[in-house]
Design an enzyme around this catalytic site. Sequence first.
Site, PDB file in Angstrom:
ATOM      1  N   ASP A   1       0.763  -0.848   0.212  1.00  0.00           N
ATOM      2  CA  ASP A   1      -0.148   0.205  -0.420  1.00  0.00           C
ATOM      3  C   ASP A   1       0.571   0.972  -0.337  1.00  0.00           C
ATOM      4  O   ASP A   1       1.406   1.585   0.903  1.00  0.00           O
ATOM      5  CB  ASP A   1      -0.716   0.146   1.125  1.00  0.00           C
ATOM      6  CG  ASP A   1      -1.146   1.308   1.098  1.00  0.00           C
ATOM      7  OD1 ASP A   1      -1.875   1.720  -0.027  1.00  0.00           O
ATOM      8  OD2 ASP A   1      -2.500   1.774   2.199  1.00  0.00           O
TER       9      ASP A   1
ATOM     10  N   LYS B   1       1.843   7.548   0.727  1.00  0.00           N
ATOM     11  CA  LYS B   1       1.376   8.044   1.831  1.00  0.00           C
ATOM     12  C   LYS B   1       3.566   8.807   2.110  1.00  0.00           C
ATOM     13  O   LYS B   1       4.581   9.093   1.259  1.00  0.00           O
ATOM     14  CB  LYS B   1       2.226   6.331   2.832  1.00  0.00           C
ATOM     15  CG  LYS B   1       1.166   6.304   3.337  1.00  0.00           C
ATOM     16  CD  LYS B   1       1.359   4.167   2.914  1.00  0.00           C
ATOM     17  CE  LYS B   1      -0.150   3.119   3.543  1.00  0.00           C
ATOM     18  NZ  LYS B   1      -0.806   3.875   4.500  1.00  0.00           N
TER      19      LYS B   1
ATOM     20  N   ARG C   1     -10.465  -0.485   2.527  1.00  0.00           N
ATOM     21  CA  ARG C   1     -11.911  -0.717   2.717  1.00  0.00           C
ATOM     22  C   ARG C   1     -13.514  -0.681   1.738  1.00  0.00           C
ATOM     23  O   ARG C   1     -14.221  -1.453   1.405  1.00  0.00           O
ATOM     24  CB  ARG C   1     -13.411   0.371   3.262  1.00  0.00           C
ATOM     25  CG  ARG C   1     -13.550   2.334   2.305  1.00  0.00           C
ATOM     26  CD  ARG C   1     -13.307   3.626   3.891  1.00  0.00           C
ATOM     27  NE  ARG C   1     -11.764   3.449   4.649  1.00  0.00           N
ATOM     28  CZ  ARG C   1     -11.509   4.125   5.552  1.00  0.00           C
ATOM     29  NH1 ARG C   1     -12.392   5.269   5.702  1.00  0.00           N
ATOM     30  NH2 ARG C   1     -10.504   4.780   6.422  1.00  0.00           N
TER      31      ARG C   1
HETATM   32 ZN   LIG Z   1      -3.896   2.179   2.157  1.00  0.00          ZN
END
Ligand SMILES: [Zn+2]
Length: 494
Positions: free
Chosen positions: A264, A271, A349
């Site tokens: 991720d 990030k 999600r």
């Molecule tokens: Zn994520």
Amino acid sequence: MKIIASLSNVLDSNVEVVYVPVFEEFPKYASKELPEKVVAKIKEAMNDKKFEGKLKQCYSVYWSDKKTFIAMGVGKKEDYNSDKLRQVCSSATRCAVNKKVKSYAFFLDGNLVDVNLEKAVQSFSESTLLSLYKFNVLKTKDKNNENLKEIVILLEHKKLEVASKAIKESQEVVESISRMRDLVNLPPNIVNPSYIVNEAKKVAKKYKLKCTVLGRKEIEKNNLNLLKAVSLGSDEEPALVVLEYNGAKNKKPVVLVGKGITYDSGGLNIKPYIGRGPAMRNMKTDMAGSALMFATIEAAARLRLDCNVVAVLALSENMINGRAYKCDDVVKSHAGLTVEITNTDAEGRLVLADALSYSKKFSPSYIINAATLTGASMLAVGYMGACLMGNDKELLEKLQISASCTGERLWELPLWEEYNELLDSSVADLKNSHEAAGPGTVVAGMFLQNFVEGMKWAHLDIASVSTTEKDRHFTKSGSTGFGVRLLVDFLKKQ
Ligand SMILES: [Zn+2]
């Protein structure tokens, strides 16, 4: 390395080290089977204040050239439970490994049996074997191989068969937990969706599970558009893996859905390298939910549990290229609801939402998903447990019972309907993230709840516990394997 149960006397056991558990109230609550000489030595140490019996405190009594007794503190009798036993067992193992001992015995005094002998032996062997886990497959030197060859549980109860069966079952479960830990610890240039697909096929063949793999084309055909959207930025093909274990006739299956983002980057909401927020490091572990469900169904098959289980693994990378999904995109989910993307790093999600609504076709008795979903879960419970949410009181209670039986703690968070306003979108049915500060873990749970209509559902946010930076009890730095024992216990009771 093997663990065996034995009825031999503490003095006679043919090992290098014998651990004798001692409560703070010693000699009260000490076994009558403990030899006088050993009792006298421990009393002497306690009188001299060299040893007090505090939890995990050790005191060595040298007996001969060949044998050492170690008095192992187990704390106060009134505070004692199976979780304390697990902590003591892992300390004993660590200590034996550090001393390069080849064999040791642990006297399972009747006072240490909390619920019943089977549970106590299970706690002993699980925590011992989990403490011995090593992740060194990628090291070419300093592999630090184990000296330890044999561990003996000296029983006070004369139920050798019960103990041996519990040891065998624990070994099966720990094998599966080790698979989970390996999958999570392995780097993302090895563990990508197709790696997990291959592992699933191998396990399915070995344990006669039904295995169905939906690749990119089938994902499109089945309108798993949220999973597809997340995968667009990656060259790796996404997959939805379905494993089915049939251990019972005429029972509805428990469906276990796992988030499997094998790396991720955050997508376009990339990030940072460091900082308090979700950093780029360790994002290989964002597939721990899938690894957990994979390991759980494997353990169910190994133990031939009397239940039906379906594991659904939603696998993808979350990366960036010219086709990557963007903020402001609106995607129509498998369930038909439209979702506005407001944060590409809230991808877990999305893949779960499609996997959950897809799973309705299995008519689950219960559906449980697990995911390293929110960094906010760390703020809620630290690394002490996982966050639990759901729409069915009975299911949540059953999970809490298994949590207390296994020491894998869950803390329930509310899904009050008013939270729904945090996901209101002006252009779609809902958005995937609430941008302002707020209850991040709950918001993720609220999002998922939109996709489980008609199903009894629980959501485990394991982001706080799936990995650890420092050694803690029987978990070493890296993957903790959290959740397998919990879910196996839950499945046993179905
Ligand atoms: Zn994520």
